[in-house]
Design an enzyme around this catalytic site. Structure first.
Site, PDB file in Angstrom:
ATOM      1  N   HIS A  23       0.825  -1.212   0.000  1.00  6.83           N
ATOM      2  CA  HIS A  23       0.000   0.000   0.000  1.00  6.83           C
ATOM      3  C   HIS A  23       0.863   1.269   0.000  1.00  6.83           C
ATOM      4  O   HIS A  23       0.451   2.286  -0.571  1.00  6.83           O
ATOM      5  CB  HIS A  23      -0.968  -0.037   1.190  1.00  6.83           C
ATOM      6  CG  HIS A  23      -1.969  -1.153   1.081  1.00  6.83           C
ATOM      7  ND1 HIS A  23      -2.580  -1.739   2.153  1.00  6.83           N
ATOM      8  CD2 HIS A  23      -2.457  -1.806  -0.017  1.00  6.83           C
ATOM      9  CE1 HIS A  23      -3.408  -2.699   1.743  1.00  6.83           C
ATOM     10  NE2 HIS A  23      -3.338  -2.758   0.426  1.00  6.83           N
ATOM     11  N   ASP A  36      -2.930  -8.507  -7.188  1.00  9.02           N
ATOM     12  CA  ASP A  36      -2.613  -8.930  -5.821  1.00  9.02           C
ATOM     13  C   ASP A  36      -3.314 -10.256  -5.497  1.00  9.02           C
ATOM     14  O   ASP A  36      -4.204 -10.310  -4.655  1.00  9.02           O
ATOM     15  CB  ASP A  36      -3.070  -7.803  -4.869  1.00  9.02           C
ATOM     16  CG  ASP A  36      -2.749  -8.080  -3.418  1.00  9.02           C
ATOM     17  OD1 ASP A  36      -1.850  -8.909  -3.148  1.00  9.02           O
ATOM     18  OD2 ASP A  36      -3.397  -7.465  -2.551  1.00  9.02           O
TER      19      ASP A  36
HETATM   20  N1  SAM Z   1      -5.789  -6.157  -2.815  1.00 10.43           N
HETATM   21  C1  SAM Z   1      -6.378  -6.292  -1.476  1.00 10.43           C
HETATM   22  C2  SAM Z   1      -5.746  -5.258  -0.583  1.00 10.43           C
HETATM   23  O1  SAM Z   1      -4.556  -4.961  -0.762  1.00 10.43           O
HETATM   24  O2  SAM Z   1      -6.441  -4.727   0.285  1.00 10.43           O
HETATM   25  C3  SAM Z   1      -6.175  -7.673  -0.919  1.00 10.43           C
HETATM   26  C4  SAM Z   1      -6.597  -8.777  -1.829  1.00 10.43           C
HETATM   27  S1  SAM Z   1      -6.381 -10.402  -1.243  1.00 10.43           S
HETATM   28  C5  SAM Z   1      -4.671 -10.588  -1.149  1.00 10.43           C
HETATM   29  C6  SAM Z   1      -6.799 -11.350  -2.664  1.00 10.43           C
HETATM   30  C7  SAM Z   1      -8.269 -11.334  -3.031  1.00 10.43           C
HETATM   31  O3  SAM Z   1      -8.424 -11.936  -4.315  1.00 10.43           O
HETATM   32  C8  SAM Z   1      -9.184 -12.099  -2.098  1.00 10.43           C
HETATM   33  O4  SAM Z   1     -10.175 -11.246  -1.601  1.00 10.43           O
HETATM   34  C9  SAM Z   1      -9.796 -13.214  -2.972  1.00 10.43           C
HETATM   35  O5  SAM Z   1     -11.150 -13.474  -2.659  1.00 10.43           O
HETATM   36  C10 SAM Z   1      -9.669 -12.612  -4.355  1.00 10.43           C
HETATM   37  N2  SAM Z   1      -9.581 -13.585  -5.447  1.00 10.43           N
HETATM   38  C11 SAM Z   1      -9.098 -14.848  -5.418  1.00 10.43           C
HETATM   39  N3  SAM Z   1      -9.079 -15.385  -6.658  1.00 10.43           N
HETATM   40  C12 SAM Z   1      -9.546 -14.426  -7.498  1.00 10.43           C
HETATM   41  C13 SAM Z   1      -9.738 -14.351  -8.901  1.00 10.43           C
HETATM   42  N4  SAM Z   1      -9.423 -15.387  -9.699  1.00 10.43           N
HETATM   43  N5  SAM Z   1     -10.208 -13.203  -9.434  1.00 10.43           N
HETATM   44  C14 SAM Z   1     -10.511 -12.147  -8.635  1.00 10.43           C
HETATM   45  N6  SAM Z   1     -10.363 -12.145  -7.291  1.00 10.43           N
HETATM   46  C15 SAM Z   1      -9.866 -13.269  -6.732  1.00 10.43           C
END
Ligand code: SAM
Length: 303
Positions: free
Chosen positions: A18, A170
């Site tokens: 971030h 991410d």
């Molecule tokens: N980017 C967020 C942050 O920094 O606050 C954190 C994200 S977290 C590491 C990863 C997220 O990706 C999870 O909420 C998960 O549900 C979602 N996710 C998993 N596989 C995915 C996919 N194929 N496409 C989109 N989202 C996905």
């Protein structure tokens, strides 16, 4: 899809990710022209650090809890200034307080920094996380929430109509071949939108797959990425999250210098055991450049 970011929000990996995202957005705002942030794996958007999940792991205490809040001590003024866009977003999520009880996810951080002319697409596949994300974003007219698979979303969303964009990738890294998928997704995305600023997060447990990932990227026509890595402990146990990295493609030309000021302080504060933190900041396609130990408190960069 078992991953829930609420267990990890505000940990050392979020601090690095971030802080870099906020610096990239601050740079993009130097031009009046609008731009778009595309957050492919957006998560729930905001997190209570008092939730049972956050309390279960306590990870935020080793992350944002060492940067802001009681007993953390002031940051060096130059670092405070460079981290201001990020830390102000965290303070904003806490009603202006320096004692974090809530933590903004990447879409909330982006929204707190974007201008009226900019836009955010926050994509999240998990239905419950997406419902929370929609609540977090509210009726902000700059934001759109989508629920596609991230790699499908990238195909649909690139290039952005503004022709200026920051793409945060991410993934949760729940599946073994996620780095290969990232590599493939990046190659496709760059074919669609070569000029985007791509910020790609990856975990460092066992450093060997990461080295293979870097080597594979050298074979892609990826424009000279900036590699930013932060280790909070030596990678002796390959089952643990010992560190994490970001690949920044088309990085703002100012970013490397900024990070060379920020990273010594982050690696010192976020180390699991005092002096066990290190970082890497490299803008060449070379690998194998030695890490810089926080104990040495000096900045090592290469071009
Ligand atoms: N980017 C967020 C942050 O920094 O606050 C954190 C994200 S977290 C590491 C990863 C997220 O990706 C999870 O909420 C998960 O549900 C979602 N996710 C998993 N596989 C995915 C996919 N194929 N496409 C989109 N989202 C996905």
């Amino acid at each position: 899809m078992n991953y829930r970011h609420s267990y990890h929000a505000g940990n050392f990996a979020d601090v690095l990710k971030h802080a870099v995202l906020a610096r990239v957005i601050a740079y993009m705002k130097q031009k009046e022209a609008p731009f778009r942030v595309i957050d492919t794996h957006a998560g729930a958007g905001r997190y209570a650090l008092t939730s049972p999940q956050a309390e279960k792991t306590g990870e935020w205490l080793g992350g944002i809890g060492r940067i802001l809040g009681a007993g953390t001590g002031p940051l060096p003024p130059a670092v405070e200034r460079l981290l201001a866009p990020y830390l102000d977003a965290v303070r904003q999520a806490n009603g202006g307080s320096d004692t974090p009880q809530r933590y903004p996810g990447s879409p909330a951080i982006a929204l707190s920094l974007l201008r009226p002319q900019d836009a955010l697409v926050a994509n999240e596949l998990h239905p419950e996380e997406r419902r929370l994300l929609q609540q977090a974003v509210g009726r902000d007219r700059r934001a759109k929430v989508m629920g596609l698979d991230a790699w499908v979303a990238l195909k649909a969303l690139l290039p952005p109509k503004e022709r200026r964009g920051v793409i945060l990738i991410d993934p949760p890294f729940e599946v073994r071949d996620e780095l290969a998928r990232v590599q493939e997704g990046l190659a496709q995305s760059l074919r669609r939108f070569a000029g985007g600023v791509y910020v790609v997060w990856y975990p460092i447990k066992d450093p060997r797959p990461v080295a293979r990932f870097h080597a594979a990227l050298r074979k892609l026509a990826v424009p000279k990425p900036l590699i930013v890595e932060l280790m909070v402990q030596p990678p002796t146990d390959a089952e643990r999250l010992n560190g994490c990295g970001l690949l920044v493609i088309n990085a703002p030309y100012t970013l490397k210098d900024e990070l060379s000021s920020i990273l010594p302080e982050l690696s010192r504060r976020l180390a699991v055991v005092a002096s066990a933190g290190s970082f890497r900041l490299e803008s060449s396609n070379e690998t194998g450049i030695p890490r810089v130990s926080a104990a040495k408190r000096r900045t090592r960069t290469s071009t």
